[in-house]
Design a protein around this motif. Sequence first.
Motif, PDB file in Angstrom:
ATOM      1  N   LEU A 128      -2.821  -2.625  -4.901  1.00  0.00           N
ATOM      2  CA  LEU A 128      -2.718  -4.068  -4.679  1.00  0.00           C
ATOM      3  C   LEU A 128      -3.879  -4.616  -3.860  1.00  0.00           C
ATOM      4  O   LEU A 128      -4.115  -5.828  -3.848  1.00  0.00           O
ATOM      5  N   LEU A 129      -4.613  -3.743  -3.188  1.00  0.00           N
ATOM      6  CA  LEU A 129      -5.753  -4.196  -2.398  1.00  0.00           C
ATOM      7  C   LEU A 129      -6.981  -4.524  -3.237  1.00  0.00           C
ATOM      8  O   LEU A 129      -7.928  -5.123  -2.737  1.00  0.00           O
ATOM      9  N   VAL A 130      -6.984  -4.175  -4.515  1.00  0.00           N
ATOM     10  CA  VAL A 130      -8.171  -4.392  -5.357  1.00  0.00           C
ATOM     11  C   VAL A 130      -8.609  -5.860  -5.357  1.00  0.00           C
ATOM     12  O   VAL A 130      -9.780  -6.150  -5.094  1.00  0.00           O
ATOM     13  N   ALA A 150      -4.270 -17.103   1.484  1.00  0.00           N
ATOM     14  CA  ALA A 150      -2.806 -16.968   1.455  1.00  0.00           C
ATOM     15  C   ALA A 150      -2.397 -15.802   0.563  1.00  0.00           C
ATOM     16  O   ALA A 150      -1.508 -15.019   0.911  1.00  0.00           O
ATOM     17  N   GLY A 151      -3.057 -15.669  -0.580  1.00  0.00           N
ATOM     18  CA  GLY A 151      -2.766 -14.548  -1.468  1.00  0.00           C
ATOM     19  C   GLY A 151      -3.066 -13.218  -0.804  1.00  0.00           C
ATOM     20  O   GLY A 151      -2.279 -12.267  -0.910  1.00  0.00           O
ATOM     21  N   ALA A 152      -4.199 -13.136  -0.105  1.00  0.00           N
ATOM     22  CA  ALA A 152      -4.537 -11.900   0.608  1.00  0.00           C
ATOM     23  C   ALA A 152      -3.491 -11.603   1.674  1.00  0.00           C
ATOM     24  O   ALA A 152      -3.081 -10.451   1.852  1.00  0.00           O
ATOM     25  N   GLY A 178       3.006  -7.618   1.878  1.00  0.00           N
ATOM     26  CA  GLY A 178       3.773  -6.788   0.947  1.00  0.00           C
ATOM     27  C   GLY A 178       3.504  -5.307   1.158  1.00  0.00           C
ATOM     28  O   GLY A 178       4.429  -4.485   1.139  1.00  0.00           O
ATOM     29  N   ILE A 179       2.247  -4.955   1.361  1.00  0.00           N
ATOM     30  CA  ILE A 179       1.915  -3.552   1.621  1.00  0.00           C
ATOM     31  C   ILE A 179       2.551  -3.092   2.927  1.00  0.00           C
ATOM     32  O   ILE A 179       3.128  -2.006   3.003  1.00  0.00           O
ATOM     33  N   TYR A 180       2.477  -3.935   3.937  1.00  0.00           N
ATOM     34  CA  TYR A 180       3.087  -3.581   5.232  1.00  0.00           C
ATOM     35  C   TYR A 180       4.592  -3.371   5.074  1.00  0.00           C
ATOM     36  O   TYR A 180       5.136  -2.373   5.546  1.00  0.00           O
TER      37      TYR A 180
END
Length: 120
Positions: free
Chosen positions: A76-78, A100-102, A108-110
């Motif tokens: 998802l970090l791509v 905001a998306g970042a 979400g990853i956290y």
Amino acid sequence: MVGRHSPAVVTALAAGFGALFLLPLAWLVDGPPTWPGWPAVGALGLLALGASAAANLAWWHVAARLPANRAAIFILLVPVVGAAAGALFLGDPLTPIALAGAGLVLAGIYLAEVAEDSTS
């Protein structure tokens, strides 16, 4: 396949065969190829050997050390890294929506990592 071959070999085979199998489709859609010139060939080489190969090798490095469900989250970090690199190297604007998306991706990853840690 990665169990029998190094990540570099798997990455090279995947990229090579992927390009080979897409050539007929490219010919069908765009017609016979024309020589694009050395700057375009250099840019393609940098993209293939630099960004793509480095990203694949980094992925295999992480996948070898983490369970698949945890490693997959970091894909998802791509777009976040892409937007940051575009801003840093190309001067692309980081709009409020992109930021905001970042933030949502990072949150979400956290949350996924916290949830994984609480269940183990």
